[in-house]
Design a protein around this motif. Structure first.
Motif, PDB file in Angstrom:
ATOM      1  N   ASN A  81      -0.911 -12.902 -15.554  1.00  0.00           N
ATOM      2  CA  ASN A  81      -0.543 -12.480 -14.191  1.00  0.00           C
ATOM      3  C   ASN A  81      -1.588 -13.009 -13.207  1.00  0.00           C
ATOM      4  O   ASN A  81      -1.778 -12.468 -12.148  1.00  0.00           O
ATOM      5  CB  ASN A  81      -0.372 -10.968 -14.084  1.00  0.00           C
ATOM      6  CG  ASN A  81      -1.635 -10.201 -14.425  1.00  0.00           C
ATOM      7  OD1 ASN A  81      -2.616 -10.788 -14.848  1.00  0.00           O
ATOM      8  ND2 ASN A  81      -1.598  -8.892 -14.252  1.00  0.00           N
ATOM      9  N   ALA A  86       3.539 -14.791  -5.734  1.00  0.00           N
ATOM     10  CA  ALA A  86       4.208 -13.608  -6.264  1.00  0.00           C
ATOM     11  C   ALA A  86       4.865 -13.889  -7.612  1.00  0.00           C
ATOM     12  O   ALA A  86       5.210 -12.970  -8.334  1.00  0.00           O
ATOM     13  CB  ALA A  86       5.260 -13.114  -5.268  1.00  0.00           C
ATOM     14  N   ASN A 116       5.054  -3.291 -11.069  1.00  0.00           N
ATOM     15  CA  ASN A 116       3.829  -3.654 -10.376  1.00  0.00           C
ATOM     16  C   ASN A 116       2.977  -4.428 -11.378  1.00  0.00           C
ATOM     17  O   ASN A 116       2.173  -3.860 -12.103  1.00  0.00           O
ATOM     18  CB  ASN A 116       3.105  -2.416  -9.870  1.00  0.00           C
ATOM     19  CG  ASN A 116       1.863  -2.761  -9.096  1.00  0.00           C
ATOM     20  OD1 ASN A 116       1.354  -3.867  -9.172  1.00  0.00           O
ATOM     21  ND2 ASN A 116       1.353  -1.810  -8.348  1.00  0.00           N
ATOM     22  N   ARG A 118       0.649  -6.819 -11.020  1.00  0.00           N
ATOM     23  CA  ARG A 118      -0.766  -7.116 -10.768  1.00  0.00           C
ATOM     24  C   ARG A 118      -1.654  -5.967 -11.238  1.00  0.00           C
ATOM     25  O   ARG A 118      -2.758  -6.201 -11.686  1.00  0.00           O
ATOM     26  CB  ARG A 118      -1.008  -7.369  -9.292  1.00  0.00           C
ATOM     27  CG  ARG A 118      -0.291  -8.552  -8.755  1.00  0.00           C
ATOM     28  CD  ARG A 118      -1.210  -9.755  -8.715  1.00  0.00           C
ATOM     29  NE  ARG A 118      -0.576 -10.787  -7.923  1.00  0.00           N
ATOM     30  CZ  ARG A 118      -0.314 -11.979  -8.382  1.00  0.00           C
ATOM     31  NH1 ARG A 118      -0.651 -12.308  -9.594  1.00  0.00           N
ATOM     32  NH2 ARG A 118       0.279 -12.864  -7.627  1.00  0.00           N
ATOM     33  N   CYS A 119      -1.173  -4.754 -11.115  1.00  0.00           N
ATOM     34  CA  CYS A 119      -1.998  -3.594 -11.481  1.00  0.00           C
ATOM     35  C   CYS A 119      -1.566  -2.964 -12.804  1.00  0.00           C
ATOM     36  O   CYS A 119      -2.367  -2.366 -13.493  1.00  0.00           O
ATOM     37  CB  CYS A 119      -1.924  -2.536 -10.386  1.00  0.00           C
ATOM     38  SG  CYS A 119      -2.508  -3.117  -8.798  1.00  0.00           S
ATOM     39  N   CYS A 162       7.995  -5.674  -1.621  1.00  0.00           N
ATOM     40  CA  CYS A 162       7.582  -6.656  -2.634  1.00  0.00           C
ATOM     41  C   CYS A 162       6.984  -7.891  -1.978  1.00  0.00           C
ATOM     42  O   CYS A 162       5.996  -8.448  -2.468  1.00  0.00           O
ATOM     43  CB  CYS A 162       8.782  -7.062  -3.495  1.00  0.00           C
ATOM     44  SG  CYS A 162       9.438  -5.757  -4.536  1.00  0.00           S
ATOM     45  N   THR A 165       3.353  -7.000  -0.534  1.00  0.00           N
ATOM     46  CA  THR A 165       2.293  -6.750  -1.516  1.00  0.00           C
ATOM     47  C   THR A 165       2.061  -7.917  -2.458  1.00  0.00           C
ATOM     48  O   THR A 165       0.958  -8.084  -2.972  1.00  0.00           O
ATOM     49  CB  THR A 165       2.611  -5.507  -2.371  1.00  0.00           C
ATOM     50  OG1 THR A 165       3.802  -5.765  -3.136  1.00  0.00           O
ATOM     51  CG2 THR A 165       2.781  -4.270  -1.517  1.00  0.00           C
ATOM     52  N   GLU A 166       3.081  -8.703  -2.730  1.00  0.00           N
ATOM     53  CA  GLU A 166       3.020  -9.799  -3.704  1.00  0.00           C
ATOM     54  C   GLU A 166       2.476  -9.330  -5.053  1.00  0.00           C
ATOM     55  O   GLU A 166       1.779 -10.057  -5.747  1.00  0.00           O
ATOM     56  CB  GLU A 166       2.214 -10.986  -3.168  1.00  0.00           C
ATOM     57  CG  GLU A 166       2.869 -11.688  -2.009  1.00  0.00           C
ATOM     58  CD  GLU A 166       2.199 -12.992  -1.639  1.00  0.00           C
ATOM     59  OE1 GLU A 166       1.278 -13.428  -2.357  1.00  0.00           O
ATOM     60  OE2 GLU A 166       2.602 -13.587  -0.637  1.00  0.00           O
ATOM     61  N   LYS A 167       2.796  -8.095  -5.422  1.00  0.00           N
ATOM     62  CA  LYS A 167       2.358  -7.544  -6.704  1.00  0.00           C
ATOM     63  C   LYS A 167       3.523  -7.258  -7.630  1.00  0.00           C
ATOM     64  O   LYS A 167       3.330  -7.004  -8.805  1.00  0.00           O
ATOM     65  CB  LYS A 167       1.604  -6.228  -6.484  1.00  0.00           C
ATOM     66  CG  LYS A 167       0.292  -6.378  -5.781  1.00  0.00           C
ATOM     67  CD  LYS A 167      -0.369  -5.040  -5.628  1.00  0.00           C
ATOM     68  CE  LYS A 167      -1.689  -5.172  -4.902  1.00  0.00           C
ATOM     69  NZ  LYS A 167      -2.343  -3.887  -4.743  1.00  0.00           N
TER      70      LYS A 167
END
Length: 184
Positions: A81, A86, A116, A118-119, A162, A165-167
Protein backbone atom coordinates in the motif's frame (compact mmCIF):
# COMPACT_ATOMS: atom_id res chain seq x y z
CA UNK A 1 0.87 -20.51 40.15
CA UNK A 2 3.38 -20.25 37.32
CA UNK A 3 5.20 -17.17 36.12
CA UNK A 4 5.15 -17.07 32.34
CA UNK A 5 7.76 -15.64 30.05
CA UNK A 6 7.16 -16.96 26.53
CA UNK A 7 8.85 -16.03 23.26
CA UNK A 8 7.27 -17.02 19.90
CA UNK A 9 9.36 -15.62 17.10
CA UNK A 10 8.95 -11.83 17.21
CA UNK A 11 6.07 -11.96 19.69
CA UNK A 12 6.49 -12.03 23.46
CA UNK A 13 4.06 -12.70 26.25
CA UNK A 14 4.48 -12.17 29.96
CA UNK A 15 1.89 -13.16 32.51
CA UNK A 16 0.76 -15.54 35.21
CA UNK A 17 -0.94 -18.89 34.90
CA UNK A 18 -3.07 -20.05 37.83
CA UNK A 19 -4.20 -23.67 37.66
CA UNK A 20 -7.13 -24.82 39.80
CA UNK A 21 -8.01 -28.49 40.08
CA UNK A 22 -11.16 -29.56 41.88
CA UNK A 23 -12.64 -32.97 42.59
CA UNK A 24 -16.21 -31.86 41.86
CA UNK A 25 -15.64 -31.14 38.18
CA UNK A 26 -17.72 -27.99 38.56
CA UNK A 27 -16.21 -25.03 40.34
CA UNK A 28 -18.83 -22.51 41.45
CA UNK A 29 -17.04 -20.70 44.29
CA UNK A 30 -16.29 -17.07 43.55
CA UNK A 31 -12.57 -16.29 43.64
CA UNK A 32 -11.10 -12.98 44.73
CA UNK A 33 -7.65 -11.67 43.95
CA UNK A 34 -6.03 -10.81 47.28
CA UNK A 35 -2.65 -9.69 46.08
CA UNK A 36 -1.04 -8.79 42.80
CA UNK A 37 2.57 -8.04 42.05
CA UNK A 38 3.68 -6.37 38.85
CA UNK A 39 7.19 -6.74 37.57
CA UNK A 40 8.50 -5.34 34.30
CA UNK A 41 10.95 -7.42 32.33
CA UNK A 42 12.80 -6.58 29.16
CA UNK A 43 12.04 -9.08 26.41
CA UNK A 44 14.32 -8.91 23.41
CA UNK A 45 15.88 -11.38 20.96
CA UNK A 46 18.48 -12.30 23.60
CA UNK A 47 15.82 -13.36 26.15
CA UNK A 48 16.02 -17.09 26.83
CA UNK A 49 12.72 -18.95 27.11
CA UNK A 50 12.11 -20.87 30.33
CA UNK A 51 12.32 -24.57 29.30
CA UNK A 52 9.52 -25.63 31.68
CA UNK A 53 7.11 -23.02 30.36
CA UNK A 54 8.17 -23.69 26.78
CA UNK A 55 7.33 -27.39 27.17
CA UNK A 56 3.90 -26.48 28.62
CA UNK A 57 2.92 -24.56 25.50
CA UNK A 58 4.75 -26.65 22.88
CA UNK A 59 1.68 -28.63 21.72
CA UNK A 60 -0.38 -25.45 21.41
CA UNK A 61 2.44 -23.69 19.55
CA UNK A 62 2.74 -26.58 17.07
CA UNK A 63 -1.03 -26.52 16.40
CA UNK A 64 -0.99 -22.74 15.99
CA UNK A 65 2.06 -22.82 13.70
CA UNK A 66 0.38 -25.52 11.59
CA UNK A 67 -2.72 -23.34 11.10
CA UNK A 68 -0.78 -20.10 10.52
CA UNK A 69 1.47 -21.75 7.91
CA UNK A 70 -1.50 -23.09 5.90
CA UNK A 71 -1.26 -21.76 2.31
CA UNK A 72 -4.57 -20.21 1.19
CA UNK A 73 -3.51 -18.52 -2.05
CA UNK A 74 -0.73 -17.18 -4.21
CA UNK A 75 0.26 -13.60 -4.98
CA UNK A 76 1.46 -13.18 -8.56
CA UNK A 77 3.32 -10.01 -7.55
CA UNK A 78 4.38 -8.06 -4.47
CA UNK A 79 1.33 -6.30 -2.98
CA UNK A 80 1.92 -3.11 -1.02
CA UNK A 81 0.00 0.00 0.00
CA UNK A 82 3.04 2.17 -0.62
CA UNK A 83 1.97 4.53 -3.40
CA UNK A 84 1.66 8.23 -4.08
CA UNK A 85 -1.80 7.74 -5.60
CA UNK A 86 -5.13 6.41 -4.39
CA UNK A 87 -4.54 3.24 -6.45
CA UNK A 88 -2.33 0.59 -4.91
CA UNK A 89 -2.25 -3.19 -5.40
CA UNK A 90 -2.67 -4.31 -1.78
CA UNK A 91 -5.72 -2.13 -1.13
CA UNK A 92 -7.31 -3.18 -4.41
CA UNK A 93 -6.68 -6.86 -3.62
CA UNK A 94 -8.30 -6.62 -0.17
CA UNK A 95 -11.26 -4.53 -1.42
CA UNK A 96 -11.87 -7.03 -4.27
CA UNK A 97 -11.68 -9.92 -1.82
CA UNK A 98 -14.11 -8.18 0.56
CA UNK A 99 -16.57 -7.66 -2.31
CA UNK A 100 -16.41 -11.31 -3.36
CA UNK A 101 -16.62 -12.76 0.16
CA UNK A 102 -19.34 -10.31 1.33
CA UNK A 103 -21.49 -11.27 -1.65
CA UNK A 104 -21.05 -14.96 -0.76
CA UNK A 105 -21.75 -14.35 2.93
CA UNK A 106 -24.76 -12.06 2.38
CA UNK A 107 -26.28 -14.32 -0.24
CA UNK A 108 -27.07 -11.55 -2.72
CA UNK A 109 -24.97 -9.15 -4.79
CA UNK A 110 -22.99 -6.44 -3.04
CA UNK A 111 -22.24 -3.54 -5.39
CA UNK A 112 -19.28 -1.81 -3.77
CA UNK A 113 -16.65 -2.62 -1.13
CA UNK A 114 -14.31 -0.13 0.54
CA UNK A 115 -11.47 -0.42 3.02
CA UNK A 116 -9.24 2.19 4.63
CA UNK A 117 -6.17 0.61 3.11
CA UNK A 118 -3.57 3.16 4.22
CA UNK A 119 -4.32 2.67 7.91
CA UNK A 120 -6.08 -0.70 8.09
CA UNK A 121 -3.54 -2.84 6.25
CA UNK A 122 -0.39 -3.29 8.32
CA UNK A 123 2.11 -5.21 6.18
CA UNK A 124 2.67 -5.93 2.49
CA UNK A 125 2.11 -9.36 0.97
CA UNK A 126 5.15 -10.73 -0.86
CA UNK A 127 4.99 -12.48 -4.21
CA UNK A 128 4.38 -16.20 -3.73
CA UNK A 129 2.40 -18.25 -1.24
CA UNK A 130 -0.12 -16.45 0.99
CA UNK A 131 -0.66 -18.08 4.38
CA UNK A 132 -3.28 -17.67 7.09
CA UNK A 133 -0.51 -16.04 9.16
CA UNK A 134 0.09 -13.45 6.41
CA UNK A 135 -3.57 -12.40 6.63
CA UNK A 136 -3.41 -12.10 10.43
CA UNK A 137 -0.32 -9.89 10.06
CA UNK A 138 -1.99 -7.86 7.31
CA UNK A 139 -5.18 -7.23 9.30
CA UNK A 140 -4.46 -8.03 12.97
CA UNK A 141 -7.69 -6.55 14.30
CA UNK A 142 -11.14 -8.04 14.68
CA UNK A 143 -12.69 -5.94 11.94
CA UNK A 144 -16.36 -6.10 11.04
CA UNK A 145 -17.86 -5.91 7.58
CA UNK A 146 -20.83 -3.55 7.38
CA UNK A 147 -23.39 -3.77 4.61
CA UNK A 148 -25.16 -0.48 3.97
CA UNK A 149 -27.86 0.63 1.58
CA UNK A 150 -26.96 4.08 0.23
CA UNK A 151 -28.82 6.62 -1.87
CA UNK A 152 -27.16 8.17 -4.91
CA UNK A 153 -26.39 11.33 -2.90
CA UNK A 154 -24.86 9.31 -0.06
CA UNK A 155 -22.75 7.33 -2.54
CA UNK A 156 -21.53 10.59 -4.10
CA UNK A 157 -20.55 11.92 -0.66
CA UNK A 158 -18.76 8.63 0.08
CA UNK A 159 -16.75 8.86 -3.16
CA UNK A 160 -15.99 12.54 -2.46
CA UNK A 161 -14.60 11.45 0.93
CA UNK A 162 -12.50 8.75 -0.78
CA UNK A 163 -11.16 11.40 -3.17
CA UNK A 164 -10.22 13.80 -0.36
CA UNK A 165 -8.47 11.24 1.83
CA UNK A 166 -6.87 9.05 -0.86
CA UNK A 167 -6.83 6.26 1.73
CA UNK A 168 -9.78 4.18 0.61
CA UNK A 169 -9.46 1.22 -1.71
CA UNK A 170 -12.66 0.67 -3.69
CA UNK A 171 -13.94 -2.44 -5.47
CA UNK A 172 -17.00 -2.64 -7.72
CA UNK A 173 -16.99 1.02 -8.79
CA UNK A 174 -14.91 3.47 -10.79
CA UNK A 175 -14.84 7.24 -10.51
CA UNK A 176 -12.63 10.07 -11.63
CA UNK A 177 -11.06 12.52 -9.21
CA UNK A 178 -11.43 16.20 -9.93
CA UNK A 179 -9.72 18.11 -7.16
CA UNK A 180 -11.52 17.14 -3.98
CA UNK A 181 -14.59 15.65 -5.65
CA UNK A 182 -15.43 12.40 -7.40
CA UNK A 183 -16.90 12.65 -10.88
CA UNK A 184 -18.42 10.20 -13.36
Amino acid sequence: MYKLKIQFGRFSCLGLLLVLVTNSGCFTKKLQLDQMKTEYAVVDPGTVADPEIKSLVQDYKEQLDSKMNEVIGTAAMNLSNDSDTAEFPLGNFVADLMLIESTKGFGSPIDIALINARCGLRVPISKGAITVGNIFELMPFENDVWILELTGDETQRLFDHCTRTEKMAVAGARYQMDGRQATE
